[in-house]
Design an enzyme around this catalytic site. Structure first.
Site, PDB file in Angstrom:
ATOM      1  N   SER A 296       0.832  -1.230  -9.860  1.00  0.00           N
ATOM      2  CA  SER A 296       0.308  -1.094  -8.775  1.00  0.00           C
ATOM      3  C   SER A 296       0.160   0.435  -8.243  1.00  0.00           C
ATOM      4  O   SER A 296       0.620   1.267  -8.977  1.00  0.00           O
ATOM      5  CB  SER A 296       1.255  -1.598  -7.356  1.00  0.00           C
ATOM      6  OG  SER A 296       2.474  -0.664  -7.173  1.00  0.00           O
ATOM      7  N   ASP A 297      -0.651   0.923  -7.477  1.00  0.00           N
ATOM      8  CA  ASP A 297      -0.764   2.178  -7.049  1.00  0.00           C
ATOM      9  C   ASP A 297       0.577   2.461  -6.264  1.00  0.00           C
ATOM     10  O   ASP A 297       1.248   1.605  -5.732  1.00  0.00           O
ATOM     11  CB  ASP A 297      -1.907   2.699  -6.344  1.00  0.00           C
ATOM     12  CG  ASP A 297      -2.382   3.910  -6.282  1.00  0.00           C
ATOM     13  OD1 ASP A 297      -1.397   4.938  -6.637  1.00  0.00           O
ATOM     14  OD2 ASP A 297      -3.560   4.423  -6.268  1.00  0.00           O
ATOM     15  N   HIS A 298       0.716   3.445  -5.921  1.00  0.00           N
ATOM     16  CA  HIS A 298       1.990   4.186  -5.122  1.00  0.00           C
ATOM     17  C   HIS A 298       1.998   3.579  -3.757  1.00  0.00           C
ATOM     18  O   HIS A 298       1.079   3.604  -3.097  1.00  0.00           O
ATOM     19  CB  HIS A 298       1.652   5.580  -5.019  1.00  0.00           C
ATOM     20  CG  HIS A 298       2.920   6.363  -4.558  1.00  0.00           C
ATOM     21  ND1 HIS A 298       3.502   6.287  -3.383  1.00  0.00           N
ATOM     22  CD2 HIS A 298       3.729   7.265  -5.535  1.00  0.00           C
ATOM     23  CE1 HIS A 298       4.745   7.076  -3.568  1.00  0.00           C
ATOM     24  NE2 HIS A 298       4.821   7.647  -4.708  1.00  0.00           N
ATOM     25  N   ALA A 300       1.505   0.447  -2.953  1.00  0.00           N
ATOM     26  CA  ALA A 300       0.467  -0.382  -2.645  1.00  0.00           C
ATOM     27  C   ALA A 300       0.813  -1.697  -2.266  1.00  0.00           C
ATOM     28  O   ALA A 300       0.210  -2.454  -1.442  1.00  0.00           O
ATOM     29  CB  ALA A 300      -0.588  -0.683  -3.703  1.00  0.00           C
TER      30      ALA A 300
END
Ligand code: NOJ
Length: 751
Positions: A296-298, A300
């Protein structure tokens, strides 16, 4: 095998260096598929793991930074988690010794000893900082981009790293969006070629090699489509636009063997990318056959709460994992909630197993089980970072990344032996901003400023006068008078203006994309001295500069060029290097035209003098500087556009040749561009689409025939039923020096 490789033979510029082309073919990988041995080892390990240990592999954390020791440290809590096997990965821990400390606990003190994978944002270099990605994209030189990624990977691996969160392959068509700086610009084909090159460069040929890092194509998907260019904003697009515009560079990265992807922050038409089963499972795994993992992105996964698609942390974790986000970055929802969700029947263990398999595969492929300390040798750090060779390459690539936007009256190149040169502007004596955003371990002290570059670029008798003129973004004009004074004492003036590096990149959207502060006023004042003025722009996005485009005779777009910025700019300004960069993104005339890109559609009312046509009352539809535009100190003439046939079957290749002649007086490099237009379709088609390009070197007076092979897949489109096919009918083919300066012919695809 050879026949299989032929499939990847996308262009053949007759006179291009055969070796480079051959190399591209050899390393052109396929969808990454671990061998049977790795699969067996993954299965046997999985069979030994408890549910908690499995979830641990899906948990990525950041570590505490101790300001006194100036390094990351293992807190007692994280030490416990590591010993229990509850952390699978870290981000942002750097250094051979530090990573070794963390790795040692995971490998030697946990029950199964599964190694950690360390990730970091190595975007455009680790310590040897290259131009920002939008800059290197301006070189239209995938082979060089691959080499830069190779150097970045080599440097990063000396610091304990195994994985970079790059390349960013988001198509960006709104220059207000700050992250346009981090990608390859607006075009699907150029973006895809660059995505492949970056993956090849980071991952090398052998995954277990000490200099290989796993690449991560991000941000999956359509992050660049943020409404109004505001970072993290919603994206509302059709499946056709998603598939035709935003997905192809990801597909290209997957086809080049990328081992990981990162899910995006944005929603796509109501479904957040991080909970989007369609893109992560249906498309990525089922259609494309991707075998690696998605991180996942940070935060997210946590942000699914803000998106309003999950009522609590458990639901957010279940939604993300079920949709296909294998590893969660930093917020720990998986660690805290997935075991409970298994107990309450909200998620099956088989889903978790599949994600763990994907993570373990990558760890096995990188050789981490054989050698968990593979990148923990401090002696490499000093030897392999910022070498003379890397710097020399950075200078060359920076030179290729510069785009000559305007050169009226051929005022460039400047004479190296002019008597007095004024260098003015807030970015002239600046060593921080040329690093650009996401500059990893880049340091200002490593950067050659423009002023330094000029000092070593001019003759010993040339006097350089310098004035800052103004700050980048304040309203203070108190130094204007001094700047005017030195301008009037000089034979020519170079004005170095633009944005500071924090004005592009993440969370750096701008609603106005003109020159910030009083820089425009400074330019006007200096221009009024009547001296020849050269504008050097340093920025992370297309800017709106209508006045400058009209009045200033010479303009160079240099983006942020990295450690060798000043030398590369001097090389071009004083003519040691003939500029060859081409814009990978359109420059609008004003922000009201945005989004403006070259592969637009005709509409039912194409613009004309008539009132009721698609246009503005106050600005032409055309851009200030078009996609693919970029001048040289010489001139190229295009002729003899020929096709090997005028009508073809749907499954046949088409060979397009054109002659390019250097009709100027200097040797130069031209980026030859090939576009097509499908004239009539079951659905509307763009007016032009880039399909091939080639960089060719031409001596003064020399001609070369450039040959491109178009394959059936280049003519494919999603038809009215969303089937990807070649539709019969007429096509135009254009070859030229930019998207608007081309020669053209037609061919027809039969039934
Ligand atoms: C957030 C950014 O969107 C992403 O590109 C980056 O890789 C991560 N943070 C990790 O730093």
């Amino acid at each position: 095998m050879i026949l299989m490789k032929r499939k990847y033979f996308h262009f053949r510029a007759v006179y291009m260096i055969a070796l480079s082309v051959a190399l591209t073919l050899i390393v052109n990988a396929q969808v990454w598929k671990p061998d049977a041995n790795i699969e067996r080892r993954v299965d046997s390990l999985l069979a030994l793991m408890t549910l908690e240990e499995k979830i641990g592999q899906l948990n990525q954390m950041d570590a505490r930074w101790d300001p006194e020791q100036r390094r990351n440290v293992i807190t007692p809590e994280q030490g416990e988690l590591l010993k229990k096997g509850l952390i699978g990965s870290y981000l942002n821990i750097i250094g051979a010794e530090v990573t070794k400390d963390f790795q040692r606990v995971a490998v030697e003190e946990s029950r199964l000893g599964i190694p950690l994978i360390f990730g970091y944002d190595v975007i455009h270099g680790y310590r040897t900082i290259f131009p920002i990605p939008l800059g290197t994209a301006s070189s239209w030189n995938p082979i060089a981009i691959e080499s830069a990624a190779r150097i970045a990977a080599t440097e990063a691996t000396t610091a304990g790293l195994h994985w970079t969160f790059a390349p960013m392959v988001d198509i960006a068509r709104d220059p207000r969006w700050g992250r346009v700086a981090e990608g390859a610009g607006e075009d699907v084909y150029l973006g895809s070629e660059i995505a492949k090159a970056a993956v090849r460069g980071f991952q090398g040929k052998i995954f277990s090699d000490l200099t290989t890092i796993a690449a991560c194509a991000k941000h999956y998907a359509a992050y660049g489509g943020a409404l109004a260019g505001r970072d993290y904003n919603i994206v509302d697009i059709s499946e056709r636009t998603l598939r035709e515009t935003y997905l192809p560079p990801f597909k290209a990265a997957v086809d080049a063997g990328v081992m990981t992807l990162m899910s995006a922050f944005n929603e796509i038409s109501g479904v957040p990318a991080t909970a989007n089963n369609f893109i992560m499972t249906d498309v990525l795994r089922n259609e494309w056959g991707f075998n690696g993992f998605v991180v996942s992105d940070h935060s997210a996964v946590m942000e699914l709460l803000h998106h309003g698609v999950a009522t609590d942390t458990a639901e957010a974790a279940v939604k993300a994992l079920s949709a296909g986000v294998d590893m969660e970055m930093v917020t720990g929802f998986y660690l805290k909630k997935i075991a409970g969700a298994v107990k309450s029947g909200k998620i099956q263990v088989s889903v978790i197993d599949e994600s763990v398999r994907r993570v373990l595969r990558v760890k096995f492929a990188l050789g981490l089980f054989e050698n968990p300390y593979r990148n923990c040798d401090p002696s490499r750090e000093s030897k392999e970072i910022l070498t003379q060779k890397s710097r020399a390459f950075a200078r060359e690539l920076a030179g290729q990344s510069i785009v000559l936007l305007k050169n009226e009256g051929n005022i460039l190149p400047l004479k190296k032996d002019m008597k007095t040169l004024a260098v003015i502007g807030p970015l002239a004596d600046n060593t921080m901003d040329p690093l650009g955003s996401w500059s990893a371990q880049g340091r200002a002290e490593d950067v050659v400023s423009v002023l330094q570059g000029f000092k070593s670029g001019v003759s010993s008798s040339t006097k350089i006068l310098y004035s800052k003129g103004c700050e980048i973004a304040t309203s203070d004009t108190s130094s204007f008078a001094e700047a005017e004074r030195i301008a009037s004492q000089s034979d020519a003036v170079v004005l170095v203006v633009g944005e500071n590096r924090d004005m592009s990149g993440e969370a750096a959207s701008r609603s106005m994309i003109d020159l910030p502060g009083v820089q425009h006023d400074l330019i006007k004042r200096i221009h009024a001295t009547g001296k020849p003025v050269v504008l050097v722009l340093m920025n992370g996005r297309p800017l709106t500069i209508p006045w400058e485009a009209e009045h200033v005779p010479a303009i160079l777009e240099t983006w942020y060029l990295g450690v060798e910025a000043g030398n590369a700019i001097a090389d071009v300004l004083f003519g040691t290097v003939n500029p060859s960069g081409k814009l990978p993104v359109t420059f609008p005339r004003n922000v009201g035209q945005v989004p403006l890109y070259y592969d637009f559609k005709n509409t039912g009312r194409p613009p004309s003098q008539e009132k009721y046509t698609s246009k503005y009352l106050d600005v032409p539809n055309t851009p200030q500087f078009a996609f693919g535009h970029g001048l040289s100190y010489t001139k190229f003439e295009y002729s003899k556009l020929t096709l090997n046939k005028k009508t073809m079957k749907r499954n046949e290749p088409l060979i397009v040749t054109a002659q390019v002649k250097n009709v100027g007086t200097r040797a130069g490099t031209e980026v030859v561009q090939l576009y097509i237009r499908d004239l009539v379709g079951s659905v509307t088609r763009p007016m032009k689409q880039l399909k091939r390009f080639a960089r060719i070197d031409l001596k003064s007076g020399e001609s070369k025939t450039v040959e491109f092979t178009l394959l059936p897949e280049d003519l494919m489109m999603y038809d009215i039923d969303m089937k990807r096919i070649v539709e019969p009918g007429k096509f135009k083919v254009f070859v030229g020096t930019s998207s608007v300066d081309v020669i053209e012919t037609e061919f027809e695809v039969g039934r």
